[in-house]
Design an enzyme around this catalytic site. Structure first.
Site, short mmCIF file in Angstrom:
data_model
loop_
_atom_site.label_atom_id
_atom_site.label_comp_id
_atom_site.label_asym_id
_atom_site.label_seq_id
_atom_site.Cartn_x
_atom_site.Cartn_y
_atom_site.Cartn_z
N ASP A 50 38.98 69.07 102.29
CA ASP A 50 39.19 67.64 102.37
C ASP A 50 38.29 67.00 101.32
O ASP A 50 37.47 67.67 100.68
CB ASP A 50 38.88 67.13 103.78
CG ASP A 50 39.61 65.83 104.11
OD1 ASP A 50 40.14 65.18 103.20
OD2 ASP A 50 39.65 65.47 105.30
N ASP A 52 48.43 62.27 98.38
CA ASP A 52 48.60 62.16 99.83
C ASP A 52 49.84 61.31 100.12
O ASP A 52 49.74 60.12 100.39
CB ASP A 52 47.38 61.50 100.46
CG ASP A 52 46.13 62.36 100.37
OD1 ASP A 52 46.06 63.37 101.09
OD2 ASP A 52 45.22 62.02 99.58
N ARG A 65 49.56 59.21 111.96
CA ARG A 65 49.70 60.27 110.95
C ARG A 65 50.06 61.60 111.60
O ARG A 65 50.51 62.52 110.92
CB ARG A 65 48.40 60.41 110.17
CG ARG A 65 47.96 59.15 109.45
CD ARG A 65 46.53 59.25 108.96
NE ARG A 65 46.37 60.27 107.94
CZ ARG A 65 45.19 60.75 107.54
NH1 ARG A 65 44.07 60.33 108.13
NH2 ARG A 65 45.12 61.66 106.60
N ARG A 74 50.55 57.11 99.12
CA ARG A 74 49.96 56.65 97.86
C ARG A 74 50.97 55.94 96.96
O ARG A 74 50.68 54.91 96.37
CB ARG A 74 49.35 57.84 97.11
CG ARG A 74 48.31 58.62 97.89
CD ARG A 74 47.12 57.78 98.27
NE ARG A 74 46.13 58.57 99.01
CZ ARG A 74 45.46 58.14 100.05
NH1 ARG A 74 45.65 56.91 100.50
NH2 ARG A 74 44.60 58.92 100.67
N HIS A 78 35.64 60.41 107.46
CA HIS A 78 35.21 59.78 106.21
C HIS A 78 33.80 59.22 106.34
O HIS A 78 33.07 59.11 105.35
CB HIS A 78 36.17 58.63 105.83
CG HIS A 78 37.55 59.10 105.51
ND1 HIS A 78 38.48 59.35 106.48
CD2 HIS A 78 38.16 59.34 104.32
CE1 HIS A 78 39.61 59.75 105.92
NE2 HIS A 78 39.44 59.75 104.61
N LYS A 88 47.22 69.99 107.21
CA LYS A 88 45.89 69.43 107.36
C LYS A 88 45.76 68.77 108.74
O LYS A 88 46.77 68.42 109.34
CB LYS A 88 45.60 68.44 106.23
CG LYS A 88 46.44 67.17 106.21
CD LYS A 88 46.13 66.35 104.96
CE LYS A 88 46.80 64.99 105.02
NZ LYS A 88 46.61 64.23 103.77
N HIS A 89 44.53 68.65 109.27
CA HIS A 89 43.23 69.02 108.73
C HIS A 89 42.69 70.13 109.60
O HIS A 89 42.26 69.86 110.73
CB HIS A 89 42.27 67.84 108.75
CG HIS A 89 42.84 66.58 108.16
ND1 HIS A 89 43.74 65.75 108.84
CD2 HIS A 89 42.64 65.99 106.94
CE1 HIS A 89 44.05 64.71 108.08
NE2 HIS A 89 43.41 64.84 106.91
#
Length: 575
Positions: free
Chosen positions: A352, A169, A237, A177, A280, A267-268
């Site tokens: 996901d 990601d 984001r 990351r 999440h 995404k998403h």
């Protein structure tokens, strides 16, 4: 290598060829002839699989040779513990044992015949940190060594003729990351504020080149969600609240990234920006009418598909107007009828994270089967690799998972792999190259927005930089950039430039600030009393350089707020 831009992302699989494969059963098995190591080619980072003239035909030929175990493994893309492929710490070995019954990532690849692996990690401001159980990225040299080892482990699989998928990601902004030593682009929201797709494409070409150099060939970016509902999980984001603008930016990212041979992932789907709930932790509900979703949420996905995106990530989202009560990840209606049928996507659909709360209502095996039957082709981050693998294999053999659906999924995965085959692997010294840094700074500077105050520098004389708690590193970066730009900086007594960022509230504002700067979503600026309000939407070094240039009077804050801020204009200086 530049991946061709074409509707559907991956070339459409010929119906007759696919039907023939499905009717043949593709049972494979130990008795089937397998490609020799020589035919597979080298899978190391420095010697990638050679270019393939016809990815569709190559995928069709390979899938017909695979055993059931190979087919199942190709649709799994877990994470693993450890910073190297075959040598890990005692703690990482214990984590891999709990996750997959093996000690190392290399053993995981071999045991489960994996299609790919995701590299994981998180920073302090990362809203996705809840499902990042570990980190196995540190710096470019370590990542390159890790990916080389992973490809070496995959070279002896029956699918070794196709490049191993290694994803991460790398969105830039709060979800990034790999951060040490790489060129850090400004956030998506900053990119939307700049409003210059040509700069977006150039910056993302630089980013893709660096990912390719580190051995990463799938980026789980760009976020195509339209930010119509302010949220902390999507926030900066997203490229913004205007579907048309977001569509342009998403297309620019896809073109830039895939020009380097790195697959882009939209995404998403079907649009996390239409709910403020964090998927999440719970299942977000999208209450909007379908017509609204078609006009707003789905437009950037359609644009990204048109730009040639190789992958789309399905989201754990409850779309009440289409398939109420069912997460989109498990919705045949949304993935097969809407995404493929209406939007025309023919590439790889990736779930996901399956270790997120909405997917954990079922066991790993049952969740994987349900996701595949809905239309996903890759199962990302199952909470237990062995259970997901065993569940898929059992369902295949008892008929509850149609063989045709699994073969279709594997064919798409292999087609994407062969599409990526032959991409150049740049030397590692391109990571952080001056030209890449310059592209990031140009984009970040164009993003700086004045929502209140002059179009020239809002300060004169010495500047004192303050920041909300925990942002000392960013404060120090800005001071360094200001000094380089010739702006005098004082520990106290100067015009106060106050920085606020992700997760901050009104309590973090400064009553003494001459300038308040929002380094994430700009909503908090509506509560700031400073005579000058600026937004960078990002705290990256490039964004701090752009801010310093504005404060020094060397650049105009000509960006435009990509989301509405109560009581403030979108821009005071832009066109």
């Amino acid at each position: 290598m530049s991946i061709p831009s074409r509707r559907g992302g991956v070339a459409v699989i010929a119906l007759a060829a696919l039907t023939a494969l499905l009717l043949a059963g593709c049972t494979g098995g130990p008795g089937r002839a397998q490609p020799t190591p020589a035919a597979r080619g080298s899978a190391t980072g420095s010697s990638p699989v050679g270019p393939v003239q016809d990815p569709v035909a190559s995928a069709a030929a390979l899938v017909n040779s695979l055993a059931d175990e190979d087919l199942v493994g190709q649709v799994l893309m877990p994470y693993a513990y450890g910073a190297a492929a075959d040598q890990v710490s005692t703690g990482s070995a214990a984590g891999n044992q709990e996750l997959a019954g093996v000690d190392t990532p290399a053993q995981m690849i071999a045991k489960y015949r994996l299609g790919g692996l995701i590299l994981v990690g998180f920073s302090a401001d990362d809203p996705t940190s809840g499902n990042q159980e570990t980190t196995n990225v540190d710096n470019p040299e370590q990542v390159r060594a890790l990916t080389t080892g992973l490809r070496s482990a995959a070279a002896d699989l029956a699918t070794g003729a196709a490049p191993f998928l290694i994803g991460t990601d790398q969105e830039y902004g709060v979800v990034t990351r790999i951060t040490d030593g790489v060129t850090m682009l400004p956030s998506a929201l900053a990119t939307g504020a700049a409003g210059k797709p040509e700069l977006t494409e150039s910056a993302w070409r630089a980013a893709g080149t660096e990912l390719a150099a580190m051995g990463v060939n799938v980026d789980f970016a760009p976020v195509a969600d339209v930010l119509v509902t302010p949220s902390t999980v999507i926030g900066s984001r997203s490229y913004g609240a205007d579907p048309s603008m977001v569509a342009e930016q998403v297309s620019g990212v896809v073109r830039g990234l895939q020009a380097t041979g790195v697959a882009a992932t939209l995404k998403h789907f079907p649009g996390h920006g239409h709910s403020a709930t964090d998927s999440h932790e719970a299942l977000p509900v999208l209450p909007q009418p379908r017509t609204v979703l078609e006009l707003e949420a789905w437009r950037p996905f359609a644009a990204g598909i048109g730009a040639g995106a190789l992958a789309v990530m399905s989201g754990h989202l409850d779309v009440r107007a289409v398939d109420p009560g069912t997460p989109a990840t498990f919705s045949h209606t949304l993935l097969t009828e809407v995404l493929r049928g209406e939007l025309g996507f023919q590439g790889v659909v990736i779930t996901d994270g399956m270790n997120m709360a909405p997917a954990k209502r079922w066991s790993p095996g049952e969740a994987a089967v349900r996701a595949l039957k809905a239309g996903n082709d890759l199962i990302l981050m199952p909470p237990h690799v062995g259970q997901a693998y065993d569940g898929l294999l059992a369902a295949l053999r008892d008929g509850s998972l149609p063989r045709t659906r699994l073969v279709e999924a594997v064919t798409r995965v292999l087609t994407m792999k062969f599409t990526l085959a032959g991409a150049a692997v740049p030397e590692l010294d391109v990571v952080g190259a001056p030209a890449h840094q310059a592209a990031a700074v140009e984009l970040a500077t164009a993003a700086v927005t004045a929502l209140r105050g002059p179009c020239g520098s809002p300060v004169s004389g010495p500047v004192t930089v303050t920041a909300s708690t925990g942002r000392e590193h960013t404060r120090a970066t800005l001071i360094k950039k200001l000094t380089a730009a010739g702006v005098p900086v004082a520990d106290s007594g100067g015009a106060v430039v106050h920085l606020v960022g992700y997760g901050d509230s009104a309590d973090d504002l400064s009553a003494d600030a001459a300038v308040t700067v929002a380094m994430d979503t700009p909503y908090l600026l509506a509560e700031a009393d400073s005579p000058a309000l600026l937004a960078t939407y990002s705290s990256s070094p490039a964004s701090m350089t752009g801010l310093a240039q504005v404060l020094a009077g060397e650049a105009t804050p000509a960006g435009s707020a990509p989301v509405p801020v109560s009581g403030l204009p979108a821009t005071t200086c832009g066109s």
